[in-house]
Design an enzyme around this catalytic site. Structure first.
Site, PDB file in Angstrom:
ATOM      1  CB  ILE A 115      -0.928  -0.104   1.286  1.00 37.90           C
ATOM      2  CG1 ILE A 115      -1.929  -1.099   1.206  1.00 37.90           C
ATOM      3  CG2 ILE A 115      -1.642   1.397   1.649  1.00 37.90           C
ATOM      4  CD1 ILE A 115      -2.994  -1.088   2.364  1.00 37.90           C
TER       5      ILE A 115
ATOM      6  CB  VAL B 159       2.466 -12.335  18.872  1.00 35.74           C
ATOM      7  CG1 VAL B 159       1.696 -13.373  19.433  1.00 35.74           C
ATOM      8  CG2 VAL B 159       2.270 -12.471  17.351  1.00 35.74           C
ATOM      9  CE  LYS B 160      -2.648  -8.807  24.727  1.00 36.94           C
ATOM     10  NZ  LYS B 160      -2.257  -7.434  25.274  1.00 36.94           N
TER      11      LYS B 160
ATOM     12  CE  LYS C  19      -7.075  -7.217  26.705  1.00 34.70           C
ATOM     13  NZ  LYS C  19      -6.504  -6.453  25.742  1.00 34.70           N
TER      14      LYS C  19
ATOM     15  NE  ARG D  49      -6.096  -6.790  32.704  1.00 36.68           N
ATOM     16  CZ  ARG D  49      -4.914  -7.128  32.158  1.00 36.68           C
ATOM     17  NH1 ARG D  49      -3.899  -7.676  32.943  1.00 36.68           N
ATOM     18  NH2 ARG D  49      -4.750  -6.829  31.027  1.00 36.68           N
TER      19      ARG D  49
ATOM     20  NE  ARG E 139       1.950   1.746  18.806  1.00 38.19           N
ATOM     21  CZ  ARG E 139       3.044   1.442  19.507  1.00 38.19           C
ATOM     22  NH1 ARG E 139       4.201   1.649  19.875  1.00 38.19           N
ATOM     23  NH2 ARG E 139       2.551   0.818  20.602  1.00 38.19           N
TER      24      ARG E 139
ATOM     25  CD  GLU F 188      -5.434  -2.885  19.711  1.00 39.56           C
ATOM     26  OE1 GLU F 188      -6.426  -2.556  20.349  1.00 39.56           O
ATOM     27  OE2 GLU F 188      -4.304  -2.801  20.102  1.00 39.56           O
TER      28      GLU F 188
ATOM     29  CG  HIS G 145       3.849   2.517  27.840  1.00 41.34           C
ATOM     30  ND1 HIS G 145       2.722   1.740  28.290  1.00 41.34           N
ATOM     31  CD2 HIS G 145       4.946   1.948  27.989  1.00 41.34           C
ATOM     32  CE1 HIS G 145       3.309   0.542  28.609  1.00 41.34           C
ATOM     33  NE2 HIS G 145       4.543   0.531  28.334  1.00 41.34           N
TER      34      HIS G 145
END
Length: 211
Positions: free
Chosen positions: A39, A59-60, A68, A71, A92, A154, A170
């Protein structure tokens, strides 16, 4: 609150199984990285302007994923992770100008293999602390040797100024263990407003150059 460190350690035997199960998210990010590279290059050829300054994907981690799930009150299973956690794969995109952010979204909408599930516009509607960014949850097909998996990714799209502010904010919260005095939160909000002013000013200058 997440799990204590000793309980997480007890779960590490699951890690290898989870890595295999969740490898599809790495493949999804690889596809998205390639897509945005194409793109960017094509946009530059057509418009004489590269809208993407740089990208970053991740990747988390296993620990973050487990915490998570806890939680959220979910079972500690890969199926629960796939169903309830939408940012296992994160990408991002840092753009030059605010207009580039919305242009990238319009381009993604034209890709039939990408399904946009959710949009959160923190640019038009900033968070109370001043945070600005455009968040997308998308679903992409991952073609494996014997099947097709669909993975959620995401995508956060922001300008250089937004990314600079978010990165430092942060670090400050991490340094102070999330216990930031009101005076500093007020100053951070002021800094976010200044960053937004810079974005608007640079876009105005660019518009004059393009006339």
């Amino acid at each position: 609150m997440g799990l204590p460190a000793d309980q997480i350690e007890d779960l590490r035997s699951l890690m290898e199984d989870w890595k295999n199960e969740l490898l599809v998210y790495k493949f999804a990010l690889d596809q998205m990285d390639t897509k945005f590279s194409i793109i960017s290059q094509e946009y530059n050829l057509i418009h004489g302007h590269n809208p993407i300054e740089h990208t970053k994907s991740r990747v988390k981690s296993f620990e973050s994923l487990i915490n998570k799930l806890v939680r959220k009150g979910c079972d500690i299973t890969t199926s629960a992770a796939k169903e309830h956690i939408h940012d296992i794969a994160g990408l991002r995109i840092v753009c030059s100008f605010m207009s580039d952010i919305y242009n990238m979204v319009e381009v993604l909408k034209q890709h039939e293999d990408i399904k946009i599930l959710k949009v959160k516009d923190y640019i038009k509607n900033p968070k109370p602390n001043g945070y600005r960014s455009l968040h997308l949850i998308v679903e992409v097909p991952v073609y494996l040797t014997n099947r097709v998996e669909h993975a959620k990714v995401e995508i956060q799209i922001r300008t250089i100024a937004m990314d600079f502010w978010a990165s430092l904010e942060h670090k400050i919260y991490y340094k102070l263990n999330n216990e930031v005095p009101n005076q500093l939160t007020d100053e951070l909000k002021e800094a976010a407003d200044i960053a937004n002013y810079l974005d608007e000013k640079m876009f105005h200058i660019r518009s004059k150059v393009d006339q």
